[in-house]
Structure formats: structure tokens, C-alpha cells
Design an enzyme around this catalytic site. Structure first.
Site, short mmCIF file in Angstrom:
data_model
loop_
_atom_site.label_atom_id
_atom_site.label_comp_id
_atom_site.label_asym_id
_atom_site.label_seq_id
_atom_site.Cartn_x
_atom_site.Cartn_y
_atom_site.Cartn_z
N THR A 133 -50.88 33.13 34.71
CA THR A 133 -51.64 31.86 34.96
C THR A 133 -52.17 31.60 36.24
O THR A 133 -51.55 32.08 37.22
CB THR A 133 -50.55 30.87 34.06
OG1 THR A 133 -51.00 29.56 34.56
CG2 THR A 133 -49.25 31.02 34.69
N ASP A 134 -53.02 30.85 36.27
CA ASP A 134 -53.63 30.15 37.63
C ASP A 134 -52.41 29.43 38.10
O ASP A 134 -52.57 28.82 39.41
CB ASP A 134 -54.95 29.54 37.40
CG ASP A 134 -54.89 28.27 36.65
OD1 ASP A 134 -53.95 27.89 35.99
OD2 ASP A 134 -55.88 27.81 36.65
N GLU A 135 -51.51 28.85 37.37
CA GLU A 135 -50.48 27.84 37.97
C GLU A 135 -49.54 28.39 38.89
O GLU A 135 -49.01 27.63 39.61
CB GLU A 135 -49.69 27.26 36.84
CG GLU A 135 -50.61 26.68 35.58
CD GLU A 135 -49.85 25.86 34.70
OE1 GLU A 135 -48.63 25.49 34.95
OE2 GLU A 135 -50.49 25.52 33.42
N TYR A 158 -41.86 26.58 34.69
CA TYR A 158 -42.76 27.54 34.03
C TYR A 158 -43.34 28.45 35.16
O TYR A 158 -43.52 29.77 34.97
CB TYR A 158 -43.78 26.71 33.07
CG TYR A 158 -44.85 27.56 32.78
CD1 TYR A 158 -44.56 28.76 31.84
CD2 TYR A 158 -46.26 27.35 33.28
CE1 TYR A 158 -45.90 29.45 31.56
CE2 TYR A 158 -47.18 28.12 32.71
CZ TYR A 158 -47.21 29.31 31.90
OH TYR A 158 -48.13 30.02 31.36
N LYS A 162 -43.27 32.59 35.98
CA LYS A 162 -44.62 33.45 35.54
C LYS A 162 -44.96 33.88 37.00
O LYS A 162 -45.31 35.17 37.18
CB LYS A 162 -45.98 32.66 35.13
CG LYS A 162 -45.82 32.10 33.64
CD LYS A 162 -45.65 33.20 32.71
CE LYS A 162 -47.04 33.86 32.68
NZ LYS A 162 -46.87 34.84 31.45
N ARG A 290 -46.17 13.44 34.09
CA ARG A 290 -45.19 14.65 34.04
C ARG A 290 -44.56 14.71 35.59
O ARG A 290 -45.38 14.83 36.74
CB ARG A 290 -45.89 16.02 33.96
CG ARG A 290 -45.11 17.25 33.99
CD ARG A 290 -46.09 18.23 34.02
NE ARG A 290 -46.43 18.60 32.60
CZ ARG A 290 -47.44 19.66 32.10
NH1 ARG A 290 -48.14 19.93 32.74
NH2 ARG A 290 -47.67 19.63 30.63
N1 LIG Z 1 -52.26 28.85 27.00
C1 LIG Z 1 -52.82 28.89 28.44
O1 LIG Z 1 -53.67 28.13 28.65
C2 LIG Z 1 -52.66 29.86 29.36
C3 LIG Z 1 -53.14 30.19 30.51
C4 LIG Z 1 -52.96 31.20 31.35
C5 LIG Z 1 -51.95 32.27 30.95
N2 LIG Z 1 -51.10 31.95 29.88
C6 LIG Z 1 -50.18 32.96 29.60
O2 LIG Z 1 -50.72 33.90 28.36
C7 LIG Z 1 -49.52 34.13 27.46
C8 LIG Z 1 -49.73 33.55 26.27
O3 LIG Z 1 -49.64 32.13 26.23
P1 LIG Z 1 -49.89 31.34 24.67
O4 LIG Z 1 -50.53 30.02 25.36
O5 LIG Z 1 -50.74 32.10 23.96
O6 LIG Z 1 -48.60 31.16 24.32
P2 LIG Z 1 -47.73 30.78 23.21
O7 LIG Z 1 -46.55 29.87 23.56
O8 LIG Z 1 -48.99 30.22 22.25
O9 LIG Z 1 -47.32 32.03 22.48
C9 LIG Z 1 -46.19 32.97 23.15
C10 LIG Z 1 -45.82 33.76 21.91
O10 LIG Z 1 -44.80 34.74 22.63
C11 LIG Z 1 -43.72 34.97 21.64
N3 LIG Z 1 -42.61 35.17 22.41
C12 LIG Z 1 -41.94 34.21 23.07
N4 LIG Z 1 -40.80 34.76 23.76
C13 LIG Z 1 -40.59 35.86 23.28
C14 LIG Z 1 -39.52 36.95 23.50
N5 LIG Z 1 -38.69 36.70 24.05
N6 LIG Z 1 -40.01 38.26 22.69
C15 LIG Z 1 -41.10 38.38 21.89
N7 LIG Z 1 -41.87 37.45 21.75
C16 LIG Z 1 -41.63 36.17 22.59
C17 LIG Z 1 -43.71 33.60 21.05
O11 LIG Z 1 -43.20 33.85 19.63
C18 LIG Z 1 -45.30 33.52 20.56
O12 LIG Z 1 -45.74 34.19 19.65
C19 LIG Z 1 -48.45 33.76 28.30
O13 LIG Z 1 -47.82 34.84 29.08
C20 LIG Z 1 -48.79 32.75 29.30
O14 LIG Z 1 -48.16 32.29 30.39
C21 LIG Z 1 -51.37 30.75 28.98
#
Ligand SMILES: NC(=O)c1ccc[n+]([C@@H]2O[C@H](COP(=O)([O-])OP(=O)(O)OC[C@H]3O[C@@H](n4cnc5c(N)ncnc54)[C@H](O)[C@@H]3O)[C@@H](O)[C@H]2O)c1
Length: 351
Positions: A133-135, A158, A162, A290
Site C-alpha cells: 500500500t501507499d500508506e 495497519y 505492511k 479516526r
Molecule cells: N484495498 C485497498 O485499497 C488496498 C490498496 C493497496 C494495497 N492493498 C493491499 O492489497 C491486499 C489485498 O487487499 P484487499 O483490500 O483485497 O483486502 P481484503 O481484506 O478484501 O482481503 C484480504 C483477503 O486475505 C485473506 N486473508 C487474511 N488473512 C489471511 C491469512 N492469515 N491466511 C490466508 N488468507 C488470509 C482474507 O480471507 C481475504 O480474502 C492487501 O495486502 C492490502 O494490504 C489494498
């Protein structure tokens, strides 16, 4: 090619799984624990493909990861599984350290011996792609953009978890030679987004006639990217880039949170007007901010554009329209989640 996707039942992971099954010839193994955030309904439309497999497993469980890798023999590992909601990381940081830090460590520890055992050609082609993430970069002032050289300065449990996982991935590349890739992406939105994140939460609450809770003054700025654009970026990165490369991925769509909420209201006013003829914007309420809320994120995505030719296909205006239309057409999907998880409940105030 065989692609091992962790977190493929979540929001972005499922978009990647759907993209790979529907637009390529690759085989996909979806390895997901199915936490509260993961549901197989996100991949239902590709589940019958003979190029798709699912294993329910925990990325912190070394034996389960080892067995799944040994059986599937991936050419690429794309690692998306994580705890992803900032508000939940304030209430319970331990789960984030476990999934995001220990889980990533476990994935790296199991990927390395597997990679070492490959023949020379497969070893050279293998990639461990970590999705971040960019965070991790912290918060920007009024101007400036995050580049790949911006120092890490995470502020929430969070983003700290990351950032830690990014450092582990980078270390496995430098120390052990594992061919790693890291992408740092801005805020995603689109279909199948769990209705606790800003955009789907506002859609769901608006339709329920509930208050639309805007944190603080709603003046925090995020750079929004349509999830299918993110997934095309991931695909370009793991297919084309050199080991050790990192890329920022962003939509060039900076918006204040309040502007995003007002846009959602305006589109709903047009597509599903309120029975009383009022605007959904009348439901906006301002609530406590938050704790430690970062002010502004914005991405300089010129490296991925220049090196890999990736650009977002959607503007915020086209992407948000598609997203809202999808939530209106797929009410059953999110109603089941809201009922099961009380997804609209406020979190992240336990200071
Ligand atoms: N949503 C955003 O805007 C965003 C932006 C940048 C990066 N990301 C990164 O992208 C990735 C996916 O994000 P997302 O929004 O799809 O998240 P999400 O919360 O929708 O999905 C996460 C998935 O991971 C699975 N999971 C969690 N813990 C687990 C474990 N211990 N073992 C196996 N599976 C597990 C969950 O069941 C779920 O299906 C993350 O790594 C997040 O940090 C998200």
C-alpha cells in the site's frame, strides 16, 4: 503459467483471480483462510474453470503453505492475503502483526526452498510479488507525491505492519536472492469491496436510509484507483519486470473524502432516487475522526507507466459510476455480508 494467489477471496485478490481466469490461459491457485473479509462468492463466476483451484489455508501455517506450493508448483506467487482495514488495526493490532508480518515471513520462508529446488530456467523466471500500500509512506502535506524513493513513515498499526512486510520481502531479495517484486498502490474501489470501506459503506448506508458517517471534516485526500486497473498493473509487473523492482500504482485521482461521499450521493440520486425526492446528501453526518488519520496520499506512478506501459483505463468519474451500478445490481451479495458481519458498525475509536 501457474500463479499462486494468496488472499484470492478478498476484494483485490478476487479481482486478480477473475482477471487471470477470464483474460489469460494461466492456471490459478487461490490460497485463502476465508477470514471475515474473504468470501468465495467473489470468485463464483470463475470457480468452475479447470484452470482454477481453491485451498482454504492460513499464510501463517508453514505446513499448509509448504504443501500447497509443493502440490501446485507455481511459477509466480502473488501475495495479497492480509488484514486490510485501518480501523480494525486500531482496535486489534495483534491480528495485523500476525497476518501481515508473520504471514509474509512464512510465505517467504516457504517460497525460498521451493525456488531453490527449481531448475535453472524456472528459477530465473520465478517471481514472489508482494502487494502493498501507499500508506507505508505516511502522510503528505498539501503538495507533493509519493515516489518509489519516498522514505517509509507508517502511522497506523495497519501501515506499520505492511511496511514491516515490505522490508522482509526486500530483505529476502537482497540477502537470499529470491526474485521479489513489491507494488505499493493507492486506495482501490470497485465491485466486491467489503462494505466496511468508505465507498461501499456509503452506498449501503445510503440505500438503508442511515446516516452517512464522514470522519472529521472529510478533508482527507486519497488517490482513488479502480480495482480492475490495479489488477492489470499487477499482471504487467509480475509478467514483465526485473527482480528487485518496486512500483507505485495510482490513479491520478486525488479526492477529498467528503467529495467522494457527495459523488456517491449524486449518482445514487440519479440511479435510485430517494422516495421522498430528497438527496442522499441529506444523510451526511460528521463523526469523530479516526485517531492518527493521515491527511493526504497521492502517487507518482510514472515508473510503471514509463517502464511497463501501464495506465489506468478508468477515471474516477467512470469507475465510480460502474461501481455504484454494480452495487445496485448485486444487492444480494452485500446484503448477506452486512447481515452476517454487522459490516456498518463503527470501529477504530479505542484510544
Ligand atoms: N484495498 C485497498 O485499497 C488496498 C490498496 C493497496 C494495497 N492493498 C493491499 O492489497 C491486499 C489485498 O487487499 P484487499 O483490500 O483485497 O483486502 P481484503 O481484506 O478484501 O482481503 C484480504 C483477503 O486475505 C485473506 N486473508 C487474511 N488473512 C489471511 C491469512 N492469515 N491466511 C490466508 N488468507 C488470509 C482474507 O480471507 C481475504 O480474502 C492487501 O495486502 C492490502 O494490504 C489494498
Amino acid at each position: 503459467m501457474r500463479i499462486f494467489v494468496t488472499g484470492g477471496a478478498g476484494f483485490i485478490g478476487s479481482a486478480l483471480v477473475r482477471h487471470l481466469i477470464e483474460n489469460t490461459d494461466h492456471e490459478v491457485l487461490n490460497f485463502d483462510k476465508l477470514t471475515y473479509a474473504g468470501t468465495l462468492s467473489t470468485v463464483e463466476r470463475v470457480a468452475s474453470s479447470n484452470r482454477y483451484r481453491f485451498v482454504q489455508g492460513d499464510i501463517c501455517d508453514a505446513d499448509a503453505v509448504k504443501a500447497a506450493i509443493a502440490e501446485f508448483k507455481p511459477g509466480i506467487v502473488t501475495h495479497l492475503a492480509a488484514e486490510s482495514h485501518v480501523d480494525r488495526s486500531i482496535d486489534g493490532p495483534g491480528a495485523f502483526v500476525q497476518a501481515n508480518v508473520v504471514g509474509t515471513f512464512t510465505m517467504l520462508s516457504e517460497a525460498r526452498p521451493y525456488w531453490l529446488g527449481l531448475d535453472d530456467e524456472a528459477k530465473a523466471a520465478f517471481r514472489f510479488h508482494h502487494i502493498s500500500t501507499d500508506e507505508v509512506y505516511g502522510s503528505l502535506g498539501e503538495t507533493g507525491l509519493f515516489t518509489e524513493d519516498t522514505p517509509y513513515d507508517p502511522r497506523s498499526p495497519y501501515s506499520a505492519s505492511k511496511a514491516s512486510s515490505d522490508h522482509l520481502v526486500s530483505a529476502w531479495g537482497h540477502t537470499f536472492g529470491l526474485p521479489v517484486l513489491i507494488t505499493n498502490c493507492s486506495n482501490n474501489y470497485g465491485p466486491y469491496h467489503f462494505p466496511e470501506k468508505l465507498i461501499p459503506l456509503m452506498i449501503v448506508k445510503a440505500l438503508a436510509g442511515a446516516d452517512l458517517p464522514v470522519y472529521g471534516q472529510g478533508d482527507q485526500v486519497r488517490d482513488w484507483l479502480f480495482v480492475e486497473d490495479h489488477v492489470r498493473a499487477l499482471h504487467a509487473v509480475f509478467e514483465k519486470s526485473e527482480p528487485g523492482r518496486t512500483y507505485n500504482v495510482g490513479g491520478n485521482n486525488e479526492k477529498q473524502n467528503l467529495e467522494v461521499v457527495k459523488t456517491v450521493c449524486a449518482i445514487l440520486d440519479r440511479l435510485r432516487p430517494r422516495a421522498d425526492g430528497e438527496s442522499y446528501a441529506a444523510q451526511i453526518t460528521y463523526v469523530a475522526d479516526r485517531p492518527g488519520h493521515d491527511k493526504r496520499y497521492a502517487i507518482d506512478a510514472s515508473r510503471i507507466k514509463n517502464e511497463l506501459g501501464w495506465e489506468p483505463a478508468e477515471t474516477f468519474e467512470t469507475g465510480i459510476e460502474k461501481t455504484i451500478a454494480w452495487y445496485l445490481d448485486n444487492q444480494g451479495w452485500w446484503e448477506a455480508i452486512v447481515a452476517e458481519h454487522k459490516a456498518g458498525q463503527r470501529r477504530g475509536l479505542s484510544v
